[in-house]
Design a protein around this motif. Structure first.
Motif, PDB file in Angstrom:
ATOM      1  N   LEU A  79      38.482 -53.203  66.513  1.00  0.00           N
ATOM      2  CA  LEU A  79      38.334 -52.781  67.897  1.00  0.00           C
ATOM      3  C   LEU A  79      38.195 -53.785  69.004  1.00  0.00           C
ATOM      4  CD1 LEU A  79      37.964 -50.160  69.585  1.00  0.00           C
ATOM      5  CD2 LEU A  79      35.263 -50.459  69.389  1.00  0.00           C
ATOM      6  N   PHE A  80      37.829 -54.879  68.430  1.00  0.00           N
ATOM      7  CA  PHE A  80      37.768 -55.946  69.657  1.00  0.00           C
ATOM      8  C   PHE A  80      38.667 -57.076  69.603  1.00  0.00           C
ATOM      9  CE2 PHE A  80      33.218 -54.095  69.184  1.00  0.00           C
ATOM     10  CZ  PHE A  80      33.136 -53.741  70.281  1.00  0.00           C
ATOM     11  N   ARG A  81      39.648 -56.870  68.638  1.00  0.00           N
ATOM     12  CA  ARG A  81      40.638 -57.944  68.506  1.00  0.00           C
ATOM     13  C   ARG A  81      41.636 -57.661  69.510  1.00  0.00           C
ATOM     14  NH1 ARG A  81      41.408 -58.284  62.172  1.00  0.00           N
ATOM     15  NH2 ARG A  81      39.317 -59.252  61.406  1.00  0.00           N
ATOM     16  N   PRO A  82      42.179 -58.416  70.494  1.00  0.00           N
ATOM     17  CA  PRO A  82      43.201 -58.233  71.353  1.00  0.00           C
ATOM     18  C   PRO A  82      44.591 -57.560  70.933  1.00  0.00           C
ATOM     19  CG  PRO A  82      42.249 -60.499  71.820  1.00  0.00           C
ATOM     20  CD  PRO A  82      41.863 -59.958  70.334  1.00  0.00           C
ATOM     21  N   ASN A  83      45.130 -58.056  69.713  1.00  0.00           N
ATOM     22  CA  ASN A  83      46.181 -57.599  69.574  1.00  0.00           C
ATOM     23  C   ASN A  83      46.017 -55.986  68.672  1.00  0.00           C
ATOM     24  OD1 ASN A  83      47.717 -59.866  70.560  1.00  0.00           O
ATOM     25  ND2 ASN A  83      47.472 -60.826  68.656  1.00  0.00           N
ATOM     26  N   GLN A  84      45.006 -55.783  68.254  1.00  0.00           N
ATOM     27  CA  GLN A  84      44.611 -54.622  67.449  1.00  0.00           C
ATOM     28  C   GLN A  84      43.970 -53.389  68.409  1.00  0.00           C
ATOM     29  OE1 GLN A  84      45.683 -53.889  64.474  1.00  0.00           O
ATOM     30  NE2 GLN A  84      46.585 -55.918  64.292  1.00  0.00           N
ATOM     31  N   ALA A  85      43.601 -53.844  69.423  1.00  0.00           N
ATOM     32  CA  ALA A  85      42.700 -52.663  70.324  1.00  0.00           C
ATOM     33  C   ALA A  85      43.518 -51.593  70.519  1.00  0.00           C
ATOM     34  CB  ALA A  85      41.994 -53.394  71.419  1.00  0.00           C
ATOM     35  N   PRO A  86      44.666 -51.618  71.010  1.00  0.00           N
ATOM     36  CA  PRO A  86      45.500 -50.634  71.426  1.00  0.00           C
ATOM     37  C   PRO A  86      46.031 -49.723  70.250  1.00  0.00           C
ATOM     38  CG  PRO A  86      46.730 -52.404  72.451  1.00  0.00           C
ATOM     39  CD  PRO A  86      45.350 -53.011  71.546  1.00  0.00           C
ATOM     40  N   VAL A  87      46.161 -50.361  68.972  1.00  0.00           N
ATOM     41  CA  VAL A  87      46.616 -49.495  67.701  1.00  0.00           C
ATOM     42  C   VAL A  87      45.307 -48.925  67.471  1.00  0.00           C
ATOM     43  CG1 VAL A  87      47.391 -50.183  65.550  1.00  0.00           C
ATOM     44  CG2 VAL A  87      48.100 -51.301  67.020  1.00  0.00           C
ATOM     45  N   VAL A  88      44.217 -49.135  67.457  1.00  0.00           N
ATOM     46  CA  VAL A  88      42.945 -48.524  67.151  1.00  0.00           C
ATOM     47  C   VAL A  88      42.660 -47.373  68.067  1.00  0.00           C
ATOM     48  CG1 VAL A  88      40.375 -48.895  67.180  1.00  0.00           C
ATOM     49  CG2 VAL A  88      41.715 -50.774  66.418  1.00  0.00           C
ATOM     50  N   ASN A  89      43.126 -47.493  69.181  1.00  0.00           N
ATOM     51  CA  ASN A  89      43.231 -46.451  70.004  1.00  0.00           C
ATOM     52  C   ASN A  89      44.000 -45.199  69.737  1.00  0.00           C
ATOM     53  OD1 ASN A  89      41.585 -46.095  73.203  1.00  0.00           O
ATOM     54  ND2 ASN A  89      41.920 -48.336  72.448  1.00  0.00           N
ATOM     55  N   VAL A  90      45.038 -45.743  69.137  1.00  0.00           N
ATOM     56  CA  VAL A  90      46.162 -44.725  68.776  1.00  0.00           C
ATOM     57  C   VAL A  90      45.562 -43.840  67.638  1.00  0.00           C
ATOM     58  CG1 VAL A  90      48.379 -44.665  67.511  1.00  0.00           C
ATOM     59  CG2 VAL A  90      48.155 -45.923  69.429  1.00  0.00           C
ATOM     60  N   VAL A  91      45.072 -44.617  66.632  1.00  0.00           N
ATOM     61  CA  VAL A  91      44.474 -44.215  65.256  1.00  0.00           C
ATOM     62  C   VAL A  91      43.194 -43.224  65.659  1.00  0.00           C
ATOM     63  CG1 VAL A  91      42.871 -44.727  63.287  1.00  0.00           C
ATOM     64  CG2 VAL A  91      45.237 -46.313  63.878  1.00  0.00           C
ATOM     65  N   ALA A  92      42.535 -43.782  66.703  1.00  0.00           N
ATOM     66  CA  ALA A  92      41.218 -42.737  67.174  1.00  0.00           C
ATOM     67  C   ALA A  92      41.919 -41.208  67.683  1.00  0.00           C
ATOM     68  CB  ALA A  92      40.457 -43.567  67.946  1.00  0.00           C
ATOM     69  N   ALA A  93      43.089 -41.736  68.719  1.00  0.00           N
ATOM     70  CA  ALA A  93      43.623 -40.499  69.108  1.00  0.00           C
ATOM     71  C   ALA A  93      44.100 -39.490  68.194  1.00  0.00           C
ATOM     72  CB  ALA A  93      44.729 -40.969  70.041  1.00  0.00           C
ATOM     73  N   ALA A  94      44.742 -39.974  67.214  1.00  0.00           N
ATOM     74  CA  ALA A  94      45.368 -39.324  66.086  1.00  0.00           C
ATOM     75  C   ALA A  94      44.338 -38.259  65.346  1.00  0.00           C
ATOM     76  CB  ALA A  94      46.444 -40.003  65.436  1.00  0.00           C
TER      77      ALA A  94
END
Length: 269
Positions: free
Chosen positions: A228-243
């Motif tokens: 969640l707090f990795r700069p390059n991974q945070a947007p991907v985490v949001n996508v997974v959470a949204a799904a």
């Protein structure tokens, strides 16, 4: 019961505020999954679907999802068997200490997750001597998933009574035939609802998982927390959470529709 116009208005306002309090953060997660900014600037400068493509190609997210699905499926299967057996034993038979046994079955879901996780980890490592991993994770999740199945099954058995089962045995059916042809059809919707809730409960469990998974097993909640707090991974985490938000609506809706309606009881009969 009738309410005055002012009371209805106040109830409506408070209901809207409560829904906004609960669902506004979820809506923000969905919106940020399309946000072009890596820092989730507000308002979003633009919308994009590139994060969804990145999430689809993320091997870590796919692996974590598969592990979570496997653990949740196995834990739910164990909970369905043990929870149903416990409900039948406690609801259909009288014996000394029945209330104590019922309390012990329900206790794991009432305890704080930290306490449960530490207790299970100590039991696996010191008392049993099992290394933490996939097996210990499944067992740990099954301990609290049993409660959901047990509660649904007990509630349904209390409503049904035992007249139909007694009539089946009076007509010559044995215990297992009565269970297969009478009891199980009447419990079917309650068990399905309990299984769906158990699956959802296991799928997003993080506290007990942190203590009992070990270093070689990574479920989706653990993956989300670590990235969640990795700069390059945070947007991907949001996508997974949204799904997950979208997908979780289906089992919860089904469980709500199936849990203890009078129509399902009549159909089972």
């Amino acid at each position: 019961m009738s309410f005055s116009r002012l009371t209805r208005a106040l109830l409506g306002v408070f209901s809207v505020l409560a829904l906004l309090f609960v669902y506004a953060p979820l809506a923000l997660v969905l919106l940020n999954s399309f946000n072009t900014s890596r820092t989730f600037a507000w308002p979003p400068p633009d919308l994009t679907t590139k994060w969804w493509s990145a999430a689809a190609s993320s091997s870590g997210a796919r692996s974590a999802i598969i592990v979570s699905l496997e653990v949740a499926a196995i834990a739910t299967a164990i909970a369905l068997v043990l929870g149903t057996m416990a409900a039948l034993a406690l609801q259909r038979f009288q014996f000394f200490g029945r209330d104590t046994v019922s309390l012990l079955i329900i206790l794991p879901i009432a305890l704080p997750g930290v306490v449960t996780g530490i207790a299970l980890a100590n039991a696996f490592l010191t008392m049993v001597g099992i290394r933490l991993g996939f097996f210990t994770l499944v067992v740990s999740h099954a301990t609290f998933c049993i409660v959901t199945v047990f509660n649904n099954a007990v509630a349904r058995l209390r409503r049904l009574g035992g007249n139909l089962e007694e009539a089946s045995m009076d007509l010559g059916a044995g215990t297992f035939m009565t269970f297969r042809l009478v009891t199980l059809p009447m419990l079917r919707s309650a068990l399905l609802a309990g299984g769906l809730l158990s699956f959802a409960l296991s799928f997003d469990e993080i506290i007990v998982t942190t203590f009992t998974a070990g270093s070689g097993v990574q479920t989706l909640p653990i993956w989300i927390y670590q990235n969640l707090f990795r700069p390059n991974q945070a947007p991907v985490v949001n996508v997974v959470a949204a799904a997950l938000i979208v997908l979780s609506i289906v089992p919860i809706w089904l469980a709500q529709k199936l849990a203890g309606t009078d129509e399902s009881v009549a159909a089972a009969r």
